[in-house]
Scaffold this motif. Structure first.
Motif, PDB file in Angstrom:
ATOM      1  N   GLY A  15    -102.941  29.195 -30.574  1.00  0.00           N
ATOM      2  CA  GLY A  15    -103.507  28.154 -31.449  1.00  0.00           C
ATOM      3  C   GLY A  15    -104.615  28.701 -32.325  1.00  0.00           C
ATOM      4  O   GLY A  15    -104.655  29.899 -32.622  1.00  0.00           O
ATOM      5  N   ASN A  16    -105.540  27.824 -32.725  1.00  0.00           N
ATOM      6  CA  ASN A  16    -106.641  28.230 -33.611  1.00  0.00           C
ATOM      7  C   ASN A  16    -107.410  29.414 -33.046  1.00  0.00           C
ATOM      8  O   ASN A  16    -107.778  30.337 -33.778  1.00  0.00           O
ATOM      9  N   MET A  17    -107.674  29.376 -31.745  1.00  0.00           N
ATOM     10  CA  MET A  17    -108.419  30.459 -31.101  1.00  0.00           C
ATOM     11  C   MET A  17    -107.485  31.562 -30.613  1.00  0.00           C
ATOM     12  O   MET A  17    -107.779  32.757 -30.759  1.00  0.00           O
ATOM     13  N   GLY A  18    -106.374  31.157 -29.996  1.00  0.00           N
ATOM     14  CA  GLY A  18    -105.464  32.120 -29.381  1.00  0.00           C
ATOM     15  C   GLY A  18    -104.916  33.128 -30.389  1.00  0.00           C
ATOM     16  O   GLY A  18    -104.781  34.320 -30.065  1.00  0.00           O
ATOM     17  N   PHE A  35     -96.521  33.608 -26.138  1.00  0.00           N
ATOM     18  CA  PHE A  35     -95.704  32.410 -25.917  1.00  0.00           C
ATOM     19  C   PHE A  35     -96.503  31.186 -26.338  1.00  0.00           C
ATOM     20  O   PHE A  35     -97.694  31.090 -26.068  1.00  0.00           O
ATOM     21  N   ASP A  36     -95.837  30.256 -27.028  1.00  0.00           N
ATOM     22  CA  ASP A  36     -96.456  28.970 -27.357  1.00  0.00           C
ATOM     23  C   ASP A  36     -95.364  27.913 -27.283  1.00  0.00           C
ATOM     24  O   ASP A  36     -94.193  28.180 -27.586  1.00  0.00           O
ATOM     25  N   LEU A  37     -95.768  26.719 -26.851  1.00  0.00           N
ATOM     26  CA  LEU A  37     -94.835  25.588 -26.811  1.00  0.00           C
ATOM     27  C   LEU A  37     -94.212  25.382 -28.186  1.00  0.00           C
ATOM     28  O   LEU A  37     -93.037  25.038 -28.324  1.00  0.00           O
ATOM     29  N   THR A  68    -104.275  32.751 -20.690  1.00  0.00           N
ATOM     30  CA  THR A  68    -103.972  31.395 -21.150  1.00  0.00           C
ATOM     31  C   THR A  68    -105.101  30.924 -22.061  1.00  0.00           C
ATOM     32  O   THR A  68    -106.280  31.093 -21.741  1.00  0.00           O
ATOM     33  N   MET A  69    -104.730  30.350 -23.214  1.00  0.00           N
ATOM     34  CA  MET A  69    -105.721  29.775 -24.154  1.00  0.00           C
ATOM     35  C   MET A  69    -105.146  28.430 -24.602  1.00  0.00           C
ATOM     36  O   MET A  69    -104.595  28.291 -25.691  1.00  0.00           O
ATOM     37  N   LEU A  70    -105.260  27.458 -23.701  1.00  0.00           N
ATOM     38  CA  LEU A  70    -104.532  26.190 -23.819  1.00  0.00           C
ATOM     39  C   LEU A  70    -105.506  25.012 -23.918  1.00  0.00           C
ATOM     40  O   LEU A  70    -106.706  25.159 -23.662  1.00  0.00           O
ATOM     41  N   PRO A  71    -105.011  23.820 -24.269  1.00  0.00           N
ATOM     42  CA  PRO A  71    -105.926  22.695 -24.533  1.00  0.00           C
ATOM     43  C   PRO A  71    -106.834  22.330 -23.359  1.00  0.00           C
ATOM     44  O   PRO A  71    -107.986  21.943 -23.569  1.00  0.00           O
ATOM     45  N   THR A 239    -114.351  23.417 -39.045  1.00  0.00           N
ATOM     46  CA  THR A 239    -114.776  24.414 -38.048  1.00  0.00           C
ATOM     47  C   THR A 239    -113.599  24.978 -37.266  1.00  0.00           C
ATOM     48  O   THR A 239    -113.716  26.016 -36.630  1.00  0.00           O
ATOM     49  N   GLY A 240    -112.461  24.243 -37.252  1.00  0.00           N
ATOM     50  CA  GLY A 240    -111.309  24.700 -36.455  1.00  0.00           C
ATOM     51  C   GLY A 240    -111.425  24.303 -34.997  1.00  0.00           C
ATOM     52  O   GLY A 240    -110.664  24.796 -34.160  1.00  0.00           O
ATOM     53  N   PHE A 241    -112.370  23.418 -34.680  1.00  0.00           N
ATOM     54  CA  PHE A 241    -112.535  22.955 -33.298  1.00  0.00           C
ATOM     55  C   PHE A 241    -112.283  21.449 -33.290  1.00  0.00           C
ATOM     56  O   PHE A 241    -113.054  20.673 -33.860  1.00  0.00           O
ATOM     57  N   VAL A 247    -114.690  16.433 -27.046  1.00  0.00           N
ATOM     58  CA  VAL A 247    -114.906  15.280 -26.161  1.00  0.00           C
ATOM     59  C   VAL A 247    -114.462  15.633 -24.736  1.00  0.00           C
ATOM     60  O   VAL A 247    -115.117  15.266 -23.756  1.00  0.00           O
ATOM     61  N   LYS A 248    -113.359  16.393 -24.635  1.00  0.00           N
ATOM     62  CA  LYS A 248    -112.928  16.873 -23.310  1.00  0.00           C
ATOM     63  C   LYS A 248    -114.051  17.654 -22.636  1.00  0.00           C
ATOM     64  O   LYS A 248    -114.371  17.427 -21.471  1.00  0.00           O
ATOM     65  N   ASP A 249    -114.672  18.573 -23.375  1.00  0.00           N
ATOM     66  CA  ASP A 249    -115.724  19.412 -22.783  1.00  0.00           C
ATOM     67  C   ASP A 249    -116.920  18.574 -22.313  1.00  0.00           C
ATOM     68  O   ASP A 249    -117.479  18.826 -21.241  1.00  0.00           O
TER      69      ASP A 249
HETATM   70  P1  NAD Z   1    -105.280  24.599 -30.371  1.00  0.00           P
HETATM   71  O1  NAD Z   1    -104.828  23.201 -30.136  1.00  0.00           O
HETATM   72  O2  NAD Z   1    -105.425  25.104 -31.760  1.00  0.00           O
HETATM   73  O3  NAD Z   1    -104.308  25.617 -29.585  1.00  0.00           O
HETATM   74  C1  NAD Z   1    -103.680  25.325 -28.369  1.00  0.00           C
HETATM   75  C2  NAD Z   1    -102.304  25.977 -28.411  1.00  0.00           C
HETATM   76  O4  NAD Z   1    -101.686  25.760 -27.141  1.00  0.00           O
HETATM   77  C3  NAD Z   1    -101.387  25.365 -29.476  1.00  0.00           C
HETATM   78  O5  NAD Z   1    -100.807  26.385 -30.265  1.00  0.00           O
HETATM   79  C4  NAD Z   1    -100.333  24.623 -28.642  1.00  0.00           C
HETATM   80  O6  NAD Z   1     -99.042  24.585 -29.253  1.00  0.00           O
HETATM   81  C5  NAD Z   1    -100.319  25.444 -27.363  1.00  0.00           C
HETATM   82  N1  NAD Z   1     -99.811  24.701 -26.224  1.00  0.00           N
HETATM   83  C6  NAD Z   1    -100.098  23.435 -25.859  1.00  0.00           C
HETATM   84  N2  NAD Z   1     -99.437  23.103 -24.733  1.00  0.00           N
HETATM   85  C7  NAD Z   1     -98.712  24.194 -24.384  1.00  0.00           C
HETATM   86  C8  NAD Z   1     -97.818  24.486 -23.315  1.00  0.00           C
HETATM   87  N3  NAD Z   1     -97.523  23.581 -22.391  1.00  0.00           N
HETATM   88  N4  NAD Z   1     -97.262  25.715 -23.286  1.00  0.00           N
HETATM   89  C9  NAD Z   1     -97.537  26.647 -24.210  1.00  0.00           C
HETATM   90  N5  NAD Z   1     -98.365  26.438 -25.270  1.00  0.00           N
HETATM   91  C10 NAD Z   1     -98.952  25.214 -25.340  1.00  0.00           C
HETATM   92  O7  NAD Z   1    -106.656  24.751 -29.550  1.00  0.00           O
HETATM   93  P2  NAD Z   1    -107.792  25.865 -29.760  1.00  0.00           P
HETATM   94  O8  NAD Z   1    -108.802  25.350 -30.705  1.00  0.00           O
HETATM   95  O9  NAD Z   1    -107.165  27.180 -29.950  1.00  0.00           O
HETATM   96  O10 NAD Z   1    -108.473  25.796 -28.293  1.00  0.00           O
HETATM   97  C11 NAD Z   1    -107.848  26.376 -27.152  1.00  0.00           C
HETATM   98  C12 NAD Z   1    -108.837  26.303 -25.993  1.00  0.00           C
HETATM   99  O11 NAD Z   1    -110.047  26.977 -26.336  1.00  0.00           O
HETATM  100  C13 NAD Z   1    -109.248  24.873 -25.618  1.00  0.00           C
HETATM  101  O12 NAD Z   1    -109.384  24.789 -24.229  1.00  0.00           O
HETATM  102  C14 NAD Z   1    -110.582  24.697 -26.333  1.00  0.00           C
HETATM  103  O13 NAD Z   1    -111.405  23.722 -25.715  1.00  0.00           O
HETATM  104  C15 NAD Z   1    -111.156  26.096 -26.232  1.00  0.00           C
HETATM  105  N6  NAD Z   1    -112.112  26.499 -27.278  1.00  0.00           N
HETATM  106  C16 NAD Z   1    -111.893  26.200 -28.591  1.00  0.00           C
HETATM  107  C17 NAD Z   1    -112.811  26.632 -29.560  1.00  0.00           C
HETATM  108  C18 NAD Z   1    -112.622  26.339 -31.040  1.00  0.00           C
HETATM  109  O14 NAD Z   1    -113.570  26.548 -31.808  1.00  0.00           O
HETATM  110  N7  NAD Z   1    -111.439  25.901 -31.489  1.00  0.00           N
HETATM  111  C19 NAD Z   1    -113.930  27.369 -29.182  1.00  0.00           C
HETATM  112  C20 NAD Z   1    -114.101  27.688 -27.829  1.00  0.00           C
HETATM  113  C21 NAD Z   1    -113.180  27.245 -26.882  1.00  0.00           C
END
Ligand code: NAD
Length: 298
Positions: A15-18, A35-37, A68-71, A239-241, A247-249
């Motif tokens: 995702g945005n971070m991964g 791998f991503d869903l 893992t870098m998931l929601p 910001t991409g967040f 809210v989860k955090d």
């Molecule tokens: P995002 O929603 O952009 O990315 C999550 C990715 O996970 C998506 O590509 C989604 O398709 C994938 N995904 C969801 N369910 C799945 C599954 N069952 N199997 C495989 N892939 C699956 O989120 P993000 O912003 O990259 O954040 C990821 C994590 O990092 C979160 O826990 C978030 O709280 C944390 N985080 C985010 C930031 C930020 O600035 N965005 C900063 C620090 C921490």
């Protein structure tokens, strides 16, 4: 670099971070499979970089490390342990190290670690701070919870591809606790700075000047310095967040306060304010858009 090509790393959640984090691992020379869903994301990543794209979680079975870098932690648990076909857990090789870099609930992480170890899989939690910008630079702060010192040392070179500051916070779950409490502080600071900014606007102050003053005064925070001008005053809100993730955090941090018997009324109010914004804007809005709700515009 040559040695690293023999180390197989699976990365789940591009995702945005991964995406930028996985990119830094690939650029360091590891043998990377993503791998991503959303298979379009993982396939696009593979086309752009030359990394491998997994068609199923079973393709990650012979990895040395799986990141893992998931929601949230529920999704992490589901992916690793609870898919209908057990694709990951039934096939994973013994001694695989799973590094959960998502922001997740610490108690759930402790339970997950205990279950994975029954399958000879070791869990480390290593959530991050710094957002997309520092993920791209490979300069994230990483908070690491691990039960086994030798395995942590084995994981460190991989973590250093993504982060500049590595903190050992204690046993498994401690990284996630640290991360949730950090984000509670950040979320509180954003509410406070927003209320001050909106008041400044109504009084007729110039907002750029107001933030310039705050940034060299005692009100200075990450939110005033990095977020208010670039995303709020300019109305970029990029910001991409996601709002839903923040809210989860804050929810995780509040649960933690309750779990240890901490009376934290301000934290409860901060959660309520963010929840109000989430109800109006929805999960995927940028977290900074919350200020529009508090301004009474939405
Ligand atoms: P995002 O929603 O952009 O990315 C999550 C990715 O996970 C998506 O590509 C989604 O398709 C994938 N995904 C969801 N369910 C799945 C599954 N069952 N199997 C495989 N892939 C699956 O989120 P993000 O912003 O990259 O954040 C990821 C994590 O990092 C979160 O826990 C978030 O709280 C944390 N985080 C985010 C930031 C930020 O600035 N965005 C900063 C620090 C921490």
């Amino acid at each position: 670099m040559d040695g690293l090509t023999t180390i197989k790393v699976g990365f789940i959640g591009i995702g945005n971070m991964g995406w930028p984090m996985a990119m830094n691992i690939f650029n360091a020379g590891y043998n990377l499979t993503v791998f991503d869903l959303d298979s379009v994301r993982s396939e696009s990543f593979a086309v752009e970089t030359g990394a491998n794209s997994a068609a199923s979680l079973a393709d990650l079975a012979d990895m040395d490390f799986v990141i893992t870098m998931l929601p949230n932690g529920h999704v992490v648990r589901e992916v690793l342990l609870e898919t209908e076909d057990g694709a990951f857990i039934k096939n994973v090789k013994a001694e695989c190290v799973v590094i959960d870099m998502s922001s997740a609930e610490p108690t759930g992480t402790v339970a997950l670690g205990e279950e994975l170890v029954k399958h000879s899989v070791i869990l480390i939690d290593a959530p991050v701070s710094g957002g997309v910008a520092r993920a791209e630079l490979g300069s994230l702060a990483i908070m690491i919870g691990a039960n086994d010192h030798d395995i942590l040392e084995r994981a460190k070179p991989l973590l250093r591809c993504m982060g500049e500051q590595l903190f050992e916070t204690g046993s498994v779950g401690s990284g996630h606790a640290t991360k949730a409490l950090n984000n509670l502080i950040a979320a509180t600071s954003f509410v406070a700075t927003s209320e001050a900014l909106l008041t400044a606007k109504r009084f007729g102050l110039d907002l750029n000047t107001f933030i310039d003053v705050v940034n060299v005064s005692t009100g200075h925070t990450f939110m005033s310095d990095k977020v208010m001008k670039d995303h709020v005053i300019d109305e970029k809100f990029s910001t991409g967040f996601a709002l839903g993730l923040l809210v989860k955090d804050v929810g995780i941090a509040n649960e933690l306060c309750d779990a240890v018997g901490m009376n934290a009324p301000l934290s409860k109010l901060v959660h309520k304010r963010w929840q109000e914004a989430l109800d109006v804007k929805g999960f995927s809005a940028d977290n900074t858009e919350a200020i529009q709700v508090w301004d009474g515009k939405d």
